[in-house]
Design an enzyme around this catalytic site. Sequence first.
Site, mmCIF file in Angstrom:
data_model
loop_
_atom_site.group_PDB
_atom_site.id
_atom_site.type_symbol
_atom_site.label_atom_id
_atom_site.label_comp_id
_atom_site.label_asym_id
_atom_site.label_seq_id
_atom_site.Cartn_x
_atom_site.Cartn_y
_atom_site.Cartn_z
ATOM 1 C CB CYS A 165 -0.880 -0.065 1.317
ATOM 2 S SG CYS A 165 -2.037 -1.393 1.503
ATOM 3 C CG HIS A 190 -3.188 3.238 2.292
ATOM 4 N ND1 HIS A 190 -3.678 2.970 1.068
ATOM 5 C CD2 HIS A 190 -3.051 2.233 3.074
ATOM 6 C CE1 HIS A 190 -3.922 1.632 1.097
ATOM 7 N NE2 HIS A 190 -3.756 1.391 2.184
ATOM 8 C CG ASN A 237 -6.871 -0.541 1.846
ATOM 9 O OD1 ASN A 237 -6.128 -0.335 0.689
ATOM 10 N ND2 ASN A 237 -6.094 -1.255 2.876
HETATM 11 O O1 UT7 Z 1 -3.390 -1.482 3.969
HETATM 12 C C1 UT7 Z 1 -3.539 -1.705 5.253
HETATM 13 C C2 UT7 Z 1 -4.667 -2.675 5.379
HETATM 14 N N1 UT7 Z 1 -5.220 -2.923 6.684
HETATM 15 C C3 UT7 Z 1 -5.990 -2.262 7.459
HETATM 16 O O2 UT7 Z 1 -6.195 -1.112 6.931
HETATM 17 C C4 UT7 Z 1 -6.365 -2.724 8.452
HETATM 18 C C5 UT7 Z 1 -6.419 -1.944 9.810
HETATM 19 N N2 UT7 Z 1 -7.285 -2.391 11.074
HETATM 20 C C6 UT7 Z 1 -8.565 -2.072 10.880
HETATM 21 O O3 UT7 Z 1 -9.048 -1.399 10.103
HETATM 22 C C7 UT7 Z 1 -9.493 -2.788 11.966
HETATM 23 O O4 UT7 Z 1 -8.433 -3.415 13.050
HETATM 24 C C8 UT7 Z 1 -10.427 -3.716 11.395
HETATM 25 C C9 UT7 Z 1 -11.377 -2.937 10.738
HETATM 26 C C10 UT7 Z 1 -9.836 -4.797 10.660
HETATM 27 C C11 UT7 Z 1 -11.253 -4.413 12.529
HETATM 28 O O5 UT7 Z 1 -11.673 -3.555 13.389
HETATM 29 P P1 UT7 Z 1 -11.339 -3.692 15.148
HETATM 30 O O6 UT7 Z 1 -12.030 -2.785 15.553
HETATM 31 O O7 UT7 Z 1 -9.981 -3.846 15.286
HETATM 32 O O8 UT7 Z 1 -12.179 -5.080 15.290
HETATM 33 P P2 UT7 Z 1 -11.400 -6.547 15.680
HETATM 34 O O9 UT7 Z 1 -10.647 -6.981 14.975
HETATM 35 O O10 UT7 Z 1 -10.983 -6.362 17.304
HETATM 36 O O11 UT7 Z 1 -12.888 -7.342 15.895
HETATM 37 C C12 UT7 Z 1 -14.082 -6.990 16.633
HETATM 38 C C13 UT7 Z 1 -15.055 -8.206 16.493
HETATM 39 C C14 UT7 Z 1 -14.465 -9.598 16.450
HETATM 40 O O12 UT7 Z 1 -15.477 -10.329 17.269
HETATM 41 P P3 UT7 Z 1 -15.325 -10.904 18.531
HETATM 42 O O13 UT7 Z 1 -14.108 -11.476 18.713
HETATM 43 O O14 UT7 Z 1 -15.411 -9.599 19.528
HETATM 44 O O15 UT7 Z 1 -16.528 -11.488 18.897
HETATM 45 C C15 UT7 Z 1 -14.437 -9.783 14.882
HETATM 46 O O16 UT7 Z 1 -14.584 -11.170 14.811
HETATM 47 O O17 UT7 Z 1 -15.585 -7.746 15.263
HETATM 48 C C16 UT7 Z 1 -15.614 -9.050 14.595
HETATM 49 N N3 UT7 Z 1 -15.423 -8.981 13.135
HETATM 50 C C17 UT7 Z 1 -16.675 -8.558 12.161
HETATM 51 N N4 UT7 Z 1 -17.869 -8.417 12.612
HETATM 52 C C18 UT7 Z 1 -18.696 -8.103 11.520
HETATM 53 C C19 UT7 Z 1 -14.448 -8.878 12.047
HETATM 54 N N5 UT7 Z 1 -14.827 -8.527 10.968
HETATM 55 C C20 UT7 Z 1 -16.220 -8.005 10.920
HETATM 56 C C21 UT7 Z 1 -17.010 -8.069 10.044
HETATM 57 N N6 UT7 Z 1 -18.485 -8.093 10.563
HETATM 58 N N7 UT7 Z 1 -16.736 -7.733 8.704
#
Ligand code: UT7
Length: 319
Positions: free
Chosen positions: A113, A246, A276
Amino acid sequence: MIYSRIVGTGSYLPPKVMTNHDFAARLETSDAWIRERTGIVQRHIADKSQTSSDLALEAARQALKAADVKADAIDLIIVATSTPDFVFPSTACLLQAKLGTKGSAAFDVQAVCSGFVYGLATADAMIKSGAYKKALVIGAEVFSRILDWNDRGTCVLFGDGAGAVVLAAGDKPGIHASVLRADGSYAGILSVPGNVCGGNITGSPFLQMDGQAVFKFAVRVLDESARETLAAAGMKVEDVDWLIPHQANVRILEATARKAGIAREKLVVTVDHHGNTSAASVPLALDEYIRAGKIRPGERVLLQGVGGGFTWGSSLVTL
Ligand code: UT7
């Protein structure tokens, strides 16, 4: 002193749009979750028949038209992509052939990225050396090909597209300063850890990510990079008219602007409707804001990449 300057921009988004509701219909997710955690509402997905070089070609043609430069006047083509058409030849060489030109230097940059900013800084240095006069720098990606469409934690985040700039030698900047950095010890938090070997895929062909680790890392290094690049250019944060980080996640973008002390109105956001798009995200956002008449000639823009590797970097540019 020779400088380089962006003299035209272009972009391309495949026509197929996928909304959050489309994901909610097939996965355990919701429009509300995706919007709240990422700010993403929709993304574009390339047709099976389209490759990164096809997307790059459309963006390149637009940028050449905007710059009023003929394709055969280009002596350097750099394509930033992590989703090349083939193992080789490079997407840049395939693009050169599609543009119908011969003889320019052409190569790909692989910095995920951060690829566009890496490519821009490389082209700037090559133009400043006096060896090249006009460059096409493009970010082009079909990330939809490397996603596990059953992994809700990653597949909702990405989209396909391409963005391009024409960079030309001139006697005033242009690009004031670029700073590129990497730390390979963070390779494991964002990767597609697979390869082609003996006719088979070894490892995994799908994107894997520790979302929270990536989030924290990105906010920290984007802020550091903004400061380092402004210092290298001898400028202050008040000198920045627009910030284009980005486009990964609205929360990352807003946290970066806040930390760097840049007002929300100066922050460019396109991740809501592009998703993204990896190396394409920065030039896509730049082109959209220029075509909309929001970013105007003479304004100063801080372009920032961060991504797998880990890699990061910024360029401070007067348009
Ligand atoms: O170019 C760089 C590319 N990468 C990025 O930009 C990623 C950067 N990170 C992020 O944007 C965030 O960390 C995410 C959007 C990926 C995730 O958000 P978060 O607030 O960090 O959530 P999390 O990973 O802590 O997950 C919270 C909950 C989990 O469930 P439990 O374990 O709390 O029951 C996940 O399983 O949300 C769940 N979850 C979802 N729920 C509904 C993860 N993805 C989804 C989804 N829909 N799509």
